[in-house]
Scaffold this motif. Structure first.
Motif, PDB file in Angstrom:
ATOM      1  N   ARG A  16     -41.175 -31.173  99.429  1.00 30.56           N
ATOM      2  CA  ARG A  16     -41.842 -29.860  99.428  1.00 30.56           C
ATOM      3  C   ARG A  16     -41.433 -29.045  98.194  1.00 30.56           C
ATOM      4  NH1 ARG A  16     -41.648 -29.968 105.195  1.00 30.56           N
ATOM      5  NH2 ARG A  16     -39.520 -29.214 105.183  1.00 30.56           N
ATOM      6  N   THR A  17     -40.134 -29.098  97.864  1.00 32.44           N
ATOM      7  CA  THR A  17     -39.651 -28.367  96.690  1.00 32.44           C
ATOM      8  C   THR A  17     -40.335 -28.857  95.422  1.00 32.44           C
ATOM      9  OG1 THR A  17     -37.538 -28.195  97.813  1.00 32.44           O
ATOM     10  CG2 THR A  17     -37.550 -27.653  95.466  1.00 32.44           C
ATOM     11  N   LEU A  18     -40.465 -30.205  95.322  1.00 30.10           N
ATOM     12  CA  LEU A  18     -41.145 -30.787  94.168  1.00 30.10           C
ATOM     13  C   LEU A  18     -42.554 -30.244  94.015  1.00 30.10           C
ATOM     14  CD1 LEU A  18     -40.465 -34.620  94.120  1.00 30.10           C
ATOM     15  CD2 LEU A  18     -40.396 -33.053  92.175  1.00 30.10           C
ATOM     16  N   ARG A  19     -43.272 -30.166  95.141  1.00 29.56           N
ATOM     17  CA  ARG A  19     -44.646 -29.658  95.098  1.00 29.56           C
ATOM     18  C   ARG A  19     -44.664 -28.212  94.611  1.00 29.56           C
ATOM     19  NH1 ARG A  19     -47.912 -33.335  97.829  1.00 29.56           N
ATOM     20  NH2 ARG A  19     -49.740 -32.016  97.748  1.00 29.56           N
ATOM     21  N   VAL A  49     -61.012 -38.333  82.644  1.00 27.54           N
ATOM     22  CA  VAL A  49     -61.133 -37.242  83.610  1.00 27.54           C
ATOM     23  C   VAL A  49     -59.830 -36.443  83.698  1.00 27.54           C
ATOM     24  CG1 VAL A  49     -61.708 -36.637  85.989  1.00 27.54           C
ATOM     25  CG2 VAL A  49     -62.719 -38.655  84.935  1.00 27.54           C
ATOM     26  N   GLN A  50     -58.711 -37.158  83.676  1.00 27.38           N
ATOM     27  CA  GLN A  50     -57.423 -36.467  83.734  1.00 27.38           C
ATOM     28  C   GLN A  50     -56.375 -37.363  83.093  1.00 27.38           C
ATOM     29  OE1 GLN A  50     -56.222 -35.184  87.670  1.00 27.38           O
ATOM     30  NE2 GLN A  50     -54.668 -33.778  86.849  1.00 27.38           N
ATOM     31  N   TYR A  51     -55.486 -36.728  82.340  1.00 29.64           N
ATOM     32  CA  TYR A  51     -54.443 -37.486  81.645  1.00 29.64           C
ATOM     33  C   TYR A  51     -53.159 -36.685  81.796  1.00 29.64           C
ATOM     34  CZ  TYR A  51     -52.226 -39.997  77.703  1.00 29.64           C
ATOM     35  OH  TYR A  51     -51.403 -40.746  76.922  1.00 29.64           O
ATOM     36  N   ASP A  52     -52.281 -37.208  82.637  1.00 29.82           N
ATOM     37  CA  ASP A  52     -51.118 -36.391  82.954  1.00 29.82           C
ATOM     38  C   ASP A  52     -50.027 -37.275  83.569  1.00 29.82           C
ATOM     39  OD1 ASP A  52     -49.705 -33.990  83.175  1.00 29.82           O
ATOM     40  OD2 ASP A  52     -51.487 -32.922  83.865  1.00 29.82           O
ATOM     41  N   THR A  53     -48.914 -36.658  83.919  1.00 30.81           N
ATOM     42  CA  THR A  53     -47.847 -37.415  84.581  1.00 30.81           C
ATOM     43  C   THR A  53     -48.299 -37.751  86.005  1.00 30.81           C
ATOM     44  OG1 THR A  53     -46.831 -35.407  85.446  1.00 30.81           O
ATOM     45  CG2 THR A  53     -46.056 -36.177  83.298  1.00 30.81           C
ATOM     46  N   PRO A  54     -47.743 -38.821  86.585  1.00 33.12           N
ATOM     47  CA  PRO A  54     -48.088 -39.153  87.967  1.00 33.12           C
ATOM     48  C   PRO A  54     -47.839 -37.977  88.919  1.00 33.12           C
ATOM     49  CG  PRO A  54     -46.808 -40.923  86.994  1.00 33.12           C
ATOM     50  CD  PRO A  54     -46.846 -39.822  85.981  1.00 33.12           C
ATOM     51  N   SER A  78     -49.551 -27.449  82.535  1.00 34.75           N
ATOM     52  CA  SER A  78     -50.301 -28.668  82.805  1.00 34.75           C
ATOM     53  C   SER A  78     -51.574 -28.710  81.974  1.00 34.75           C
ATOM     54  CB  SER A  78     -50.647 -28.725  84.288  1.00 34.75           C
ATOM     55  OG  SER A  78     -51.364 -29.897  84.553  1.00 34.75           O
ATOM     56  N   SER A  79     -52.095 -29.901  81.798  1.00 37.69           N
ATOM     57  CA  SER A  79     -53.357 -30.012  81.082  1.00 37.69           C
ATOM     58  C   SER A  79     -54.241 -30.963  81.849  1.00 37.69           C
ATOM     59  CB  SER A  79     -53.112 -30.583  79.690  1.00 37.69           C
ATOM     60  OG  SER A  79     -52.578 -31.872  79.813  1.00 37.69           O
ATOM     61  N   ARG A 107     -47.981 -34.780  88.394  1.00 39.81           N
ATOM     62  CA  ARG A 107     -48.974 -33.709  88.301  1.00 39.81           C
ATOM     63  C   ARG A 107     -50.350 -34.168  88.767  1.00 39.81           C
ATOM     64  NH1 ARG A 107     -46.027 -30.865  83.992  1.00 39.81           N
ATOM     65  NH2 ARG A 107     -47.263 -31.817  82.378  1.00 39.81           N
ATOM     66  N   ILE A 108     -50.650 -35.435  88.552  1.00 38.54           N
ATOM     67  CA  ILE A 108     -51.940 -35.916  89.072  1.00 38.54           C
ATOM     68  C   ILE A 108     -51.926 -35.899  90.598  1.00 38.54           C
ATOM     69  CG2 ILE A 108     -53.424 -37.965  89.275  1.00 38.54           C
ATOM     70  CD1 ILE A 108     -53.036 -38.411  86.313  1.00 38.54           C
ATOM     71  N   LEU A 109     -50.796 -36.273  91.184  1.00 38.43           N
ATOM     72  CA  LEU A 109     -50.709 -36.261  92.652  1.00 38.43           C
ATOM     73  C   LEU A 109     -50.758 -34.842  93.210  1.00 38.43           C
ATOM     74  CD1 LEU A 109     -47.998 -38.997  93.324  1.00 38.43           C
ATOM     75  CD2 LEU A 109     -50.393 -39.041  94.014  1.00 38.43           C
ATOM     76  N   THR A 110     -50.084 -33.910  92.523  1.00 40.98           N
ATOM     77  CA  THR A 110     -50.037 -32.553  93.081  1.00 40.98           C
ATOM     78  C   THR A 110     -51.260 -31.745  92.648  1.00 40.98           C
ATOM     79  OG1 THR A 110     -48.582 -31.956  91.247  1.00 40.98           O
ATOM     80  CG2 THR A 110     -47.547 -32.337  93.393  1.00 40.98           C
TER      81      THR A 110
END
Ligand SMILES: Nc1ncnc2c1ncn2[C@@H]1O[C@H](COP(=O)(O)OP(=O)(O)O)[C@@H](O)[C@H]1O
Ligand SMILES: [Mg+2]
Length: 398
Positions: free
Chosen positions: A377-380, A231-236, A392-393, A238-241
């Motif tokens: 917040r900055t990270l997001r 379903v999704q394959y990404d860094t933690p 992102s993918s 990017r999956i969280l955000t």
């Protein structure tokens, strides 16, 4: 002679799954349906998803405990179906729940299974056993001659990891390895795995149904749904955000923001300055500098710049000499701690802030709660910008 089937990469090997399908006889749907994914050499990739979605099947196809119905799996560039299965498995460490140890064999004998298949001599094997037990934080003299039943669950798991690493395989497959141990032991084992991974640079494929574990350990997370559907394959991060859809959102559960706190490190946040004075110095001087800097507290450091105390203006005023002993309750975090740990220390501290030290333990500054929350917040926002610029993918690698 090369002992592993992978000619090119002795420390880590990438894994490529191309359209891999497994249809078990008598099942109406495939357990894994046209799965394609690439796992980069040296990455720790977490396969997460609900029970029965094909995680274990995927893992076992990589070491050929299960043969795919169709599709292709490359390991270090080689098609694994063309490699002798036993030889393949010697190059792949495999860890399962509770370590999967042989109960009638001692710890040493368990670890020696693959080395003896490889024909190592006694001295080399014995040395390797000691090395590995130390790597997983078990005293060799104490534990090598014990039987699995004489160990706690966490210790058995450590031996399982040691055994999987015995022949220094480039790839490590782990199937819910920490599922059977209590949360505190699990966290320690996770920390140890992170440090082993940082030092040994193995490619690790790790199955879990615990999303928090995936976030804590993974370079990348592959979220699976029924049928081994990626379903999704990404860094933690990017999956969280940016969860790809409601399925992923549901899997993350509530508290994605809090999980991010557990992911970001203190070193990513520019710390605020702290006025400091050397142990044993005149407290009056430090008080004067603290006031002129407009601060209400100052740090005392030892000869190497390591923090010993953090004193308020009032406390400085009541002293003549700066203390040379470290205060027992000193709120301090290091560069490698997570923002969750930093925020926890802030909340427990009297002054509402923590000191930060860099890698060599020297004082680097201070953090307070607003600064930590601002950092998240900055990270997001940064993740949002990356998303907008198309970095992102949702599936597969970018
Ligand atoms: N040996 C088998 N024979 C038949 N069906 C199997 C076998 N192994 C697994 N399955 C089925 O394949 C699906 C995926 O199983 P599995 O890979 O173990 O899932 P997971 O590890 O994600 O919980 C499940 O529906 C399971 O019942
Ligand atoms: Mg499973």
């Amino acid at each position: 002679m090369s002992e592993t089937p992978f000619s090119s990469a002795p420390h880590a090997a990438g894994i490529l799954l191309r359209d891999v399908t497994k249809q078990f006889p008598g099942q109406d749907r495939p357990a894994v349906d046209s799965l394609s994914m690439e796992i980069a050499a040296g990455d720790m990739v977490m396969l997460v998803g609900p029970s029965g979605c094909g995680k274990t099947t995927t893992l076992k196809m990589i070491n050929r405990l299960i043969e795919p119905t169709s599709g292709q799996i490359l390991l270090g560039g080689d098609d694994i179906s063309e490699v002798d299965a036993d030889r393949l498995r010697r190059g792949i460490g495999y860890v399962i729940q509770a370590g999967g140890l042989f109960p009638h064999m001692t710890v040493a004998a368990n670890i020696a299974v693959v080395p003896s298949m490889l024909g190592w001599d006694k001295a080399r094997t014995a040395q390797r056993i000691n090395e590995l037990l130390e790597l997983v934080s078990l005293d060799p003299a104490r534990y090598r001659d014990r039987y699995p039943k004489e160990l706690s669950g966490g210790q058995q798991q450590r031996v399982g990891v040691a055994r999987a690493l015995a022949a220094d395989p480039p790839v490590l497959l782990m199937d819910e390895p920490f599922g059977a141990v209590d949360p505190i032991v699990r966290e320690r084992l996770q920390d140890e795995l992170l440090s082993i991974h940082a030092n040994l640079h193995k490619t690790v494929v790790f199955v879990t149904h615990d999303f928090d574990e995936a976030v804590r350990l993974g370079d990348r997370i592959a979220v699976f749904a029924e049928g081994g559907h990626l379903v999704q394959y990404d860094t933690p991060e990017r999956i969280l955000t940016h969860p790809a859809n409601d399925f992923v959102r549901q899997f993350i559960g509530s508290g994605a923001g809090l999980k991010q706190l557990g992911l970001a490190r203190v070193k990513g946040v520019p710390a605020l300055p702290v006025v400091s004075g050397a142990a044993g110095g005149a407290s009056r001087d430090l008080l004067a500098r603290t006031l002129s800097a407009g601060q209400d507290a100052a740090a005392v450091v030892d000869g190497s710049g390591r923090p010993l105390a953090w004193l308020s203006v009032a406390e400085l005023d009541g002293l003549s000499r700066l203390p040379a002993q470290r205060s027992p309750q000193l709120p301090v975090v290091t560069h490698d701690d997570t923002l969750a740990e930093a925020l926890n220390s802030v909340l427990l501290s009297d002054g509402g802030a923590v000191l930060v030290t860099n890698a060599d333990g020297r004082l680097a500054g201070r953090l307070d709660a607003p600064l930590i929350l601002q950092a998240v917040r900055t990270l997001r926002l940064e993740n949002n910008r990356e998303q907008e610029s198309g970095m992102s993918s949702e599936t597969g690698r970018p």
